[in-house]
Enzyme design. Structure first.
Site, short mmCIF file in Angstrom:
data_model
loop_
_atom_site.label_atom_id
_atom_site.label_comp_id
_atom_site.label_asym_id
_atom_site.label_seq_id
_atom_site.Cartn_x
_atom_site.Cartn_y
_atom_site.Cartn_z
N TRP A 105 0.82 -1.21 0.00
CA TRP A 105 0.00 0.00 0.00
C TRP A 105 0.84 1.25 0.00
O TRP A 105 0.57 2.20 -0.75
CB TRP A 105 -1.01 -0.02 1.15
CG TRP A 105 -2.09 -1.03 0.94
CD1 TRP A 105 -2.36 -2.12 1.72
CD2 TRP A 105 -3.03 -1.09 -0.15
NE1 TRP A 105 -3.40 -2.83 1.18
CE2 TRP A 105 -3.83 -2.23 0.04
CE3 TRP A 105 -3.27 -0.29 -1.26
CZ2 TRP A 105 -4.87 -2.59 -0.83
CZ3 TRP A 105 -4.29 -0.64 -2.15
CH2 TRP A 105 -5.08 -1.79 -1.93
N ASP A 189 -1.61 6.68 6.23
CA ASP A 189 -2.67 5.79 5.76
C ASP A 189 -2.88 4.75 6.86
O ASP A 189 -2.07 3.84 7.03
CB ASP A 189 -2.26 5.13 4.44
CG ASP A 189 -3.30 4.10 3.96
OD1 ASP A 189 -4.32 3.92 4.64
OD2 ASP A 189 -3.06 3.48 2.91
N LYS A 213 -12.37 -1.52 6.11
CA LYS A 213 -11.53 -2.47 6.82
C LYS A 213 -12.00 -2.63 8.26
O LYS A 213 -12.16 -3.72 8.75
CB LYS A 213 -10.06 -2.03 6.81
CG LYS A 213 -9.50 -1.76 5.41
CD LYS A 213 -9.40 -3.01 4.55
CE LYS A 213 -9.20 -2.75 3.06
NZ LYS A 213 -8.09 -1.90 2.71
C1 LIG Z 1 -7.48 -1.44 1.45
C2 LIG Z 1 -6.39 -0.45 1.60
C3 LIG Z 1 -6.19 0.57 0.67
C4 LIG Z 1 -7.05 0.72 -0.57
O1 LIG Z 1 -8.36 0.98 -0.26
P1 LIG Z 1 -9.46 1.20 -1.41
O2 LIG Z 1 -10.68 1.54 -0.65
O3 LIG Z 1 -9.57 -0.06 -2.19
O4 LIG Z 1 -8.99 2.33 -2.26
C5 LIG Z 1 -5.16 1.46 0.88
N1 LIG Z 1 -4.37 1.37 1.98
C6 LIG Z 1 -4.54 0.41 2.89
C7 LIG Z 1 -3.63 0.36 4.08
C8 LIG Z 1 -5.56 -0.52 2.74
O5 LIG Z 1 -5.72 -1.49 3.65
#
Ligand SMILES: *Cc1c(COP(=O)(O)O)cnc(C)c1O
Length: 377
Positions: A105, A189, A213
């Protein structure tokens, strides 16, 4: 009551059953309005109440001050990888930002940001580490903060605090003063461990999380940004993604994902009713200790991540004999344990044990791990 399997999906993922039940009760008639939340105007008094309460509850959970705007946006963390530099890369003067890359990511975030300015790699774990007499593969560890190269005039330093695919978690983030870049705010993030533990905002300029998540359904991205960093967007920034517009309109610059915000709001209320983030952290720690403890007990299973950076949310593991993978997954499903297949780039297995996964679910998994080992060792 419907028998629900234990859902170990990395996302979209399990939600608290109490939240789903309440949403079902309120589906046709929200609080006597005669409408479903899906049918309401995003500018009407009912939805205004839902959205304002969601923000207030989230602020209470996080203890985040009014120096920060709390925004509900769209596009997921992937869109945010562009929205962040579009808004923030110029906030320190030069269009400069530094990135720490610790997995899939943050690699994506780094690559996307390069479109918008002078973006440089502060540190990366894309190599083998020798530590404690063992070799740790790429993206199973985090470089020591003392080795990060942060430019003092960078507008921000970007990290992914929980790499969902690799299962690598940064429990603490460094103080930029110790990195010789005291004025560089952190941009984080936190998608896959957001609301799993308390957050120290003291060095955070901005933090974002796709809800699907650990915080709610897909469709809403939570953005928490220091107000003094807002208002420096690049001229090419789309107006719907300009934090200044979204903050001024309290997340209703255009039509927000109303139903997703409502469900996330119910999740925030559920977390408050559980005693808040310190209390959920204690439960998450117990669940993670239980699962890692079981995996560590046997050489039949292996965990790839350096113990100092093991994620409490996403637990990758391998069977020593990969020829048994398909049998393992089939038996797991038959035992009501779903979505345990690892991400295709890592292989093996991955159990995501977010807030809404109960200890009972984790114990069902450890029981299965033990019985599968007895049958196949
Ligand atoms: C799932 C995830 C993403 C991407 O999320 P989307 O909603 O598919 O854009 C980015 N960073 C992390 C840490 C994630 O777990």
């Amino acid at each position: 009551m419907i028998a629900r399997p234990w859902n170990f999906s990395a996302g979209p993922s399990v939600l608290p059953e109490a939240v789903l039940t309440q949403a079902a009760h309120e589906m046709l008639d929200w609080h006597g309005s005669g409408m479903s939340v899906m049918e309401m105007s995003h500018r009407g008094s009912e939805f205004t109440q839902i959205c304002d309460e969601a923000e207030a509850d989230l602020r209470e959970l996080l203890g985040v001050s009014d120096d920060y705007a709390v925004l509900f946006m769209q596009g997921g963390a992937t869109a945010e990888n562009a929205i962040v530099p579009l808004n923030l890369i110029g906030c320190g003067g030069q269009p400069r930002a530094d990135y720490v890359v610790t997995g899939s990511w943050s690699s994506k975030s780094f690559k996307e940001a390069k479109k918008y300015g002078e973006v440089s790699l502060a540190a990366s774990s894309d190599s083998v580490l020798n530590d404690g007499g063992k070799q740790w593969n790429a993206f199973t560890w985090v470089p020591a903060a003392s080795d990060w190269q942060v430019r003092p005039d960078a507008s921000y330093l970007h990290l992914c605090s929980n790499e969902t695919i690799g299962g690598v978690e940064l429990a603490q983030w460094p103080n930029p003063a110790e990195l010789d870049a005291p004025d560089v705010p952190l941009v984080i993030d936190a998608s896959s461990h957001f609301l799993s533990r308390p957050i120290d905002f003291s060095h955070v300029g901005m933090l974002y999380a796709g809800a699907q998540k650990n915080a709610g359904p897909a469709g809403v991205t939570v953005v928490i940004v220091r107000r003094d960093m807002i208002g420096h967007a690049l001229p090419i920034c789309p107006s719907a993604f300009d934090y200044a517009n979204v903050a001024r309109e309290r997340s209703r610059f255009n039509t927000p994902p109303t139903y997703a915000i409502y469900i996330a709001g119910l999740v925030f209320k559920w977390l408050l009713s559980q005693g808040g983030l310190a209390s959920i952290e204690a439960k998450n720690k117990q669940k993670a200790d239980t699962l890692y403890g079981c995996l560590d007990q046997s050489s039949f299973y292996q965990t790839p991540v350096h113990p100092a950076y093991r994620s409490r949310m996403n637990v990758p593991f391998f069977l020593a004999d990969p020829d048994l993978d398909a049998t393992f997954l089939k038996g797991a499903k038959a035992a009501g344990l779903h979505q345990l297949k690892g991400h295709k780039t890592v292989g093996g297995m991955r159990a995501s044990i977010y807030n809404a996964m109960t200890l009972e679910g984790v114990l069902a998994l450890t029981d299965y791990l033990k019985s599968f080992e007895r049958e196949h060792e």
